[in-house]
Design an enzyme around this catalytic site. Sequence first.
Site, mmCIF file in Angstrom:
data_model
loop_
_atom_site.group_PDB
_atom_site.id
_atom_site.type_symbol
_atom_site.label_atom_id
_atom_site.label_comp_id
_atom_site.label_asym_id
_atom_site.label_seq_id
_atom_site.Cartn_x
_atom_site.Cartn_y
_atom_site.Cartn_z
ATOM 1 N N LYS A 310 0.880 -1.170 0.000
ATOM 2 C CA LYS A 310 0.000 0.000 0.000
ATOM 3 C C LYS A 310 0.913 1.214 0.000
ATOM 4 O O LYS A 310 1.652 1.427 0.957
ATOM 5 C CB LYS A 310 -0.900 -0.004 1.231
ATOM 6 N N GLU A 314 -3.432 7.158 2.207
ATOM 7 C CA GLU A 314 -3.769 7.321 3.623
ATOM 8 C C GLU A 314 -2.527 7.444 4.513
ATOM 9 O O GLU A 314 -2.425 6.848 5.572
ATOM 10 C CB GLU A 314 -4.650 6.165 4.096
ATOM 11 N N ASP A 387 -14.772 2.541 -1.080
ATOM 12 C CA ASP A 387 -14.102 1.808 0.005
ATOM 13 C C ASP A 387 -15.010 0.753 0.622
ATOM 14 O O ASP A 387 -15.505 0.943 1.731
ATOM 15 C CB ASP A 387 -13.625 2.786 1.091
ATOM 16 N N GLU A 409 -9.949 -7.149 -5.044
ATOM 17 C CA GLU A 409 -9.871 -7.169 -3.594
ATOM 18 C C GLU A 409 -11.275 -7.028 -3.019
ATOM 19 O O GLU A 409 -11.981 -6.063 -3.304
ATOM 20 C CB GLU A 409 -8.978 -6.026 -3.076
ATOM 21 N N GLU A 415 -16.291 -4.367 7.905
ATOM 22 C CA GLU A 415 -15.970 -3.009 8.341
ATOM 23 C C GLU A 415 -17.171 -2.081 8.248
ATOM 24 O O GLU A 415 -17.391 -1.242 9.119
ATOM 25 C CB GLU A 415 -14.812 -2.458 7.503
#
Length: 723
Positions: A310, A314, A387, A409, A415
């Site tokens: 990654k 972020e 997301d 993915e 979540e």
Amino acid sequence: MILKMKRHLFLLTVFLIGLGIQQAYADDGYRLWLRYDQIADKAVLQQYRSAIQRIVLNDNSETLSKAKQEISRGLSGLLGKAIPITTKLVNRSSLIIGTPSSSDAIASLNLSNKLKSVGDEGFLIERHQINGNNHLVIAANTDVGALYGSFHFLRLLKTHTDLQKISVASAPKIQHRVLNHWDNLDRTVERGYAGISLWEWKTLPEYEDPRYTDYARANASLGINGTVLNNVNADPRMLTEQYIKKATKLADIFRPYGIKVYFSANFFAPERVGGLETSDPLDPEVQQWWKDKADQIYKHIPDFGGFLVKANSEGQPGPQNYGRTHAEGANILAEAVAPHGGIVMWRAFVYSPEQEDRFREGYDEFVPLDGKFHDNVILQVKNGPIDFQPREPFHPLFGALPETNTMLELQVTQEYFGFSTHLAYMGPLYKEALEADTYAKGEGSTVAKVIDGSLFEYEHTGIAGVANTGRDRNWTGHPFGQSNWYLFGRLAWDHTLTAEGVADEWIRMTFNHNPDFVEPAKEIMMMSREAGVRYRNPLGLTHLYAQGHHYGPAPWTSDLPRPDWTAVYYHKADSEGIGFDRTETGSNAIEQYQPEVRERFDEMEDTPEEYLLWFHHVPWDFEMNSGRTLWEELVHRYYQGVEDVRVMQKKWASVEGLIDEERYNHVEALLEIQEEDAIWWRNACVLYFQTFSNQPIPNGYEKPEHSLEYYKELEKTHHIARF
């Protein structure tokens, strides 16, 4: 009263025994879908006992030894007696397992053409007559294929498949089938809701927790062949000798089950643990550091899978810190692992504060780099452009990268679906993503065909699932959370399977075959995803969650350092209407899709209602398909979501006594929490959006018990109180 209850339980037990149904007993869920209790159906049991009187298997490798252990454990449990195992064929109905090189009996069957069609990991399960006797055969080209075939054979028995005309030829449609563990070295798990990390780093490599083997068994039973051990927000220490040695023990345990280990790599590792002054991918010293690091890892773990990265997302470092591209960064790592057969999975989850629409960022950043990544790099793309939301349109990168290996993915952990307290079966979501048509090469160019390589003939194909496992005794917290782990593995192997079919398998393998249980449980699972969408994000609304934990509603969130971390950024509610305009009059994100897809979303009147507010800012009085106005339909969907959960509760109540009390009570309690949370979501969102529509809640709907201000305050404390 107590005596009366005991009498009822006694009569129920007698009744179940009279039906030939095995008595329900306590089960803590640890065994997952690998429960090998004796088959209760006498006719099925007799057929299997008659067909399998011997096991013929030469366990001359670690993997075949694991197949022997599993098939012995499974058959002795399911058939209620030990089945003799030999290495030589005998004149009795036998189950023959192996490859042409490990089994003379299989070699004698001349299966070379059939075996060629199933590749290195696939298998055949067939009936054959040898020397006048009928035998069942599990044949493969490799030992791991024989292991996968053994697990599948046990699945067939556990789902009561008729063996008389059995003929199975199965091979994975996707090459790299990987779980991503967002586990930190301190054993916390980012977005993990089932306890601390499975990996006991403090006791590795000396202590071999038996749970590691059971984890490997569960994954091998599904054909999952890779696991990323650490969080994508990577701690650089993962690449130190200390942690490489610890991971080596896990790799040794997983290897016989066909599972490779991968590391998430911090792009600044050359500086942070390597002692260099830079991590610039074009610096020769940095390039050499990565090559030396790869050599070091492969010395300990010869079948190391490679790196997951990654970068520049972020707050995570990446090549853009040095003015380099994602391709330049990924390729340096790819060159380091290439001599060892490794790959680099480079995440496409990127977004910048300067971007007008976060939806656009991944496409705008990576499409210009198509064809510039090395062949052993796979771009890992989330199913949607934002997301892991309860519903998203497919990510426009799928079908837009013909020269770049692209993998999907998915999020197994919940979540945005109520963590491990809500029942949310992801089958409909996964299939929605896989079957979305990109039109990249005309009609039928589905996301599934992109990621399995059939559309663009990729060098590497892959699919990743963000794991939902932890140290909770039942692995996933919610008993039904196990179904999403199972689902991911089954669809990773064969994306053509149906969501309902996989749910049916999982229920029968995890609970029982009683149709009075199976059908209601399956109905609950199949309606659960849409229920979650309705009471959270109906009609294409998205990202209305409280920031940080992502559990409860906070559609009013506005004052944060970045606008795309707020809820108002996404819903854009005002007195005129609600929704994000992504057509030519807005951010024009729809231009990233092929014309056939753009046409589907371009006009408000033609856009499917489940995506309406994704692509349009819609007036409150817009007439919907139901004849209701947008405001009325929005309210209706929120209220319907709560009613859906209540239906789920009623269906679950109908199965009381048909499974063990422990799991029944656990799910019952969690459904009560889910109903409370659904009401919370409904009331908070309806009251908040009412401040913009300035319209009443239509007659016939129960009015919220509290004011909007109450729910705003509740958001600040409810998550902490709940968890």
